[in-house]
Design a protein around this motif. Structure first.
Motif, PDB file in Angstrom:
ATOM      1  N   ALA A   1      59.615 -56.747 -56.008  1.00  0.00           N
ATOM      2  CA  ALA A   1      61.050 -56.910 -55.774  1.00  0.00           C
ATOM      3  C   ALA A   1      61.359 -57.298 -54.323  1.00  0.00           C
ATOM      4  N   HIS A   2      60.473 -56.965 -53.406  1.00  0.00           N
ATOM      5  CA  HIS A   2      60.672 -57.244 -51.977  1.00  0.00           C
ATOM      6  C   HIS A   2      59.451 -57.996 -51.478  1.00  0.00           C
ATOM      7  N   ASP A   3      59.553 -59.302 -51.382  1.00  0.00           N
ATOM      8  CA  ASP A   3      58.391 -60.132 -51.058  1.00  0.00           C
ATOM      9  C   ASP A   3      57.834 -59.870 -49.663  1.00  0.00           C
ATOM     10  N   GLU A   4      58.688 -59.507 -48.723  1.00  0.00           N
ATOM     11  CA  GLU A   4      58.200 -59.328 -47.358  1.00  0.00           C
ATOM     12  C   GLU A   4      57.649 -57.928 -47.099  1.00  0.00           C
ATOM     13  N   GLN A   5      57.816 -57.007 -48.030  1.00  0.00           N
ATOM     14  CA  GLN A   5      57.346 -55.642 -47.856  1.00  0.00           C
ATOM     15  C   GLN A   5      55.985 -55.446 -48.523  1.00  0.00           C
ATOM     16  N   LEU A   6      55.140 -54.647 -47.878  1.00  0.00           N
ATOM     17  CA  LEU A   6      53.821 -54.318 -48.420  1.00  0.00           C
ATOM     18  C   LEU A   6      53.755 -52.822 -48.702  1.00  0.00           C
ATOM     19  N   ALA A   7      52.959 -52.481 -49.680  1.00  0.00           N
ATOM     20  CA  ALA A   7      52.698 -51.082 -50.024  1.00  0.00           C
ATOM     21  C   ALA A   7      51.232 -50.980 -50.433  1.00  0.00           C
ATOM     22  N   PRO A   8      50.665 -49.774 -50.440  1.00  0.00           N
ATOM     23  CA  PRO A   8      49.293 -49.641 -50.933  1.00  0.00           C
ATOM     24  C   PRO A   8      49.186 -50.165 -52.363  1.00  0.00           C
ATOM     25  N   ALA A   9      48.124 -50.902 -52.624  1.00  0.00           N
ATOM     26  CA  ALA A   9      47.984 -51.588 -53.910  1.00  0.00           C
ATOM     27  C   ALA A   9      47.926 -50.611 -55.078  1.00  0.00           C
ATOM     28  N   PHE A  10      47.288 -49.467 -54.895  1.00  0.00           N
ATOM     29  CA  PHE A  10      47.212 -48.526 -56.007  1.00  0.00           C
ATOM     30  C   PHE A  10      48.589 -47.956 -56.343  1.00  0.00           C
ATOM     31  N   VAL A  11      49.459 -47.805 -55.347  1.00  0.00           N
ATOM     32  CA  VAL A  11      50.819 -47.327 -55.591  1.00  0.00           C
ATOM     33  C   VAL A  11      51.612 -48.386 -56.357  1.00  0.00           C
ATOM     34  N   VAL A  12      51.445 -49.656 -55.967  1.00  0.00           N
ATOM     35  CA  VAL A  12      52.141 -50.737 -56.657  1.00  0.00           C
ATOM     36  C   VAL A  12      51.677 -50.818 -58.109  1.00  0.00           C
ATOM     37  N   VAL A  13      50.375 -50.685 -58.343  1.00  0.00           N
ATOM     38  CA  VAL A  13      49.857 -50.738 -59.711  1.00  0.00           C
ATOM     39  C   VAL A  13      50.434 -49.592 -60.544  1.00  0.00           C
ATOM     40  N   ILE A  14      50.438 -48.393 -59.994  1.00  0.00           N
ATOM     41  CA  ILE A  14      50.948 -47.236 -60.746  1.00  0.00           C
ATOM     42  C   ILE A  14      52.428 -47.394 -61.058  1.00  0.00           C
ATOM     43  N   PHE A  15      53.230 -47.726 -60.052  1.00  0.00           N
ATOM     44  CA  PHE A  15      54.665 -47.806 -60.287  1.00  0.00           C
ATOM     45  C   PHE A  15      55.049 -48.991 -61.160  1.00  0.00           C
ATOM     46  N   GLU A  16      54.392 -50.117 -60.967  1.00  0.00           N
ATOM     47  CA  GLU A  16      54.728 -51.276 -61.792  1.00  0.00           C
ATOM     48  C   GLU A  16      54.260 -51.083 -63.241  1.00  0.00           C
ATOM     49  N   ASN A  17      53.183 -50.380 -63.437  1.00  0.00           N
ATOM     50  CA  ASN A  17      52.652 -50.197 -64.783  1.00  0.00           C
ATOM     51  C   ASN A  17      53.398 -49.119 -65.566  1.00  0.00           C
ATOM     52  N   PHE A  18      53.679 -48.000 -64.913  1.00  0.00           N
ATOM     53  CA  PHE A  18      54.212 -46.856 -65.637  1.00  0.00           C
ATOM     54  C   PHE A  18      55.716 -46.660 -65.512  1.00  0.00           C
ATOM     55  N   PHE A  19      56.325 -47.072 -64.396  1.00  0.00           N
ATOM     56  CA  PHE A  19      57.724 -46.737 -64.158  1.00  0.00           C
ATOM     57  C   PHE A  19      58.679 -47.923 -64.251  1.00  0.00           C
ATOM     58  N   GLN A  20      58.183 -49.126 -64.375  1.00  0.00           N
ATOM     59  CA  GLN A  20      59.041 -50.298 -64.502  1.00  0.00           C
ATOM     60  C   GLN A  20      58.975 -50.802 -65.939  1.00  0.00           C
ATOM     61  N   THR A  21      60.128 -51.109 -66.494  1.00  0.00           N
ATOM     62  CA  THR A  21      60.122 -51.613 -67.876  1.00  0.00           C
ATOM     63  C   THR A  21      59.578 -53.034 -67.937  1.00  0.00           C
ATOM     64  N   GLN A  22      59.879 -53.829 -66.951  1.00  0.00           N
ATOM     65  CA  GLN A  22      59.368 -55.202 -66.878  1.00  0.00           C
ATOM     66  C   GLN A  22      58.388 -55.331 -65.716  1.00  0.00           C
ATOM     67  N   GLY A  23      57.548 -54.331 -65.519  1.00  0.00           N
ATOM     68  CA  GLY A  23      56.631 -54.310 -64.388  1.00  0.00           C
ATOM     69  C   GLY A  23      55.544 -55.366 -64.489  1.00  0.00           C
ATOM     70  N   ASN A  24      55.056 -55.776 -63.332  1.00  0.00           N
ATOM     71  CA  ASN A  24      54.012 -56.796 -63.259  1.00  0.00           C
ATOM     72  C   ASN A  24      52.918 -56.301 -62.305  1.00  0.00           C
ATOM     73  N   PRO A  25      51.993 -55.438 -62.768  1.00  0.00           N
ATOM     74  CA  PRO A  25      50.988 -54.882 -61.866  1.00  0.00           C
ATOM     75  C   PRO A  25      49.746 -55.747 -61.696  1.00  0.00           C
ATOM     76  N   GLU A  26      49.671 -56.905 -62.347  1.00  0.00           N
ATOM     77  CA  GLU A  26      48.434 -57.688 -62.343  1.00  0.00           C
ATOM     78  C   GLU A  26      48.049 -58.162 -60.944  1.00  0.00           C
ATOM     79  N   GLU A  27      49.023 -58.626 -60.163  1.00  0.00           N
ATOM     80  CA  GLU A  27      48.693 -59.134 -58.830  1.00  0.00           C
ATOM     81  C   GLU A  27      48.111 -58.034 -57.951  1.00  0.00           C
ATOM     82  N   ALA A  28      48.757 -56.881 -57.930  1.00  0.00           N
ATOM     83  CA  ALA A  28      48.254 -55.763 -57.127  1.00  0.00           C
ATOM     84  C   ALA A  28      46.906 -55.270 -57.650  1.00  0.00           C
ATOM     85  N   PHE A  29      46.726 -55.269 -58.969  1.00  0.00           N
ATOM     86  CA  PHE A  29      45.449 -54.851 -59.543  1.00  0.00           C
ATOM     87  C   PHE A  29      44.321 -55.783 -59.108  1.00  0.00           C
ATOM     88  N   TRP A  30      44.566 -57.091 -59.138  1.00  0.00           N
ATOM     89  CA  TRP A  30      43.529 -58.041 -58.736  1.00  0.00           C
ATOM     90  C   TRP A  30      43.256 -57.984 -57.240  1.00  0.00           C
TER      91      TRP A  30
END
Length: 129
Positions: free
Chosen positions: A64-93
């Motif tokens: 949602a925020h292109d200029e912001q970074l977060a730990p990849a494992f946090v992005v994978v968890i939140f995008e996978n489990f807490f977002q209805t239209q989440g996209n964790p593939e980029e952070a996972f790779w």
């Protein structure tokens, strides 16, 4: 709100402390082993602690925020489990490639160091002559 640079310094410090604690806990579990096994356990513990540190410290962009970074494992968890239209593939790779690259580089560095600076097998009969 905390400054992003200070946050990443805290994340890196926490990852390093976690990796070191994990490494020393592996060493403590095998402290009574033979020297040959202990050296292999030390190397395996170093691989695991480096992978753990890399797991916690690898950054990934927030969808949602292109200029912001977060730990990849946090992005994978939140995008996978807490977002209805989440996209964790980029952070996972990003996470998978960074850990794989780190482990491959460590393996190659250890092979080169062992090749050039490793212990040489000496024959005790050569010293007598």
């Amino acid at each position: 709100m905390i400054d992003p640079i200070a946050a990443w310094i805290l994340i890196a410090a926490g990852g390093l402390v976690g990796g070191l604690c994990f490494y020393y806990s592996v060493l403590l579990c095998f402290r009574n082993s033979s020297d040959k096994r202990r050296s292999k356990v030390k190397r395996f513990g170093l691989y695991l602690s480096a992978a753990l540190t890399c797991f916690f410290v690898t950054p990934a962009p927030l969808p949602a925020h292109d200029e912001q970074l977060a730990p990849a494992f946090v992005v994978v968890i939140f995008e996978n489990f807490f977002q209805t239209q989440g996209n964790p593939e980029e952070a996972f790779w990003i996470l998978t490639i960074s850990i794989s690259t780190l482990l491959l580089l460590l393996f190659l560095i250890f092979k080169v160091v062992d090749r050039f600076f490793g212990s040489k097998a000496t024959n005790s009969f050569d010293e007598v002559v």
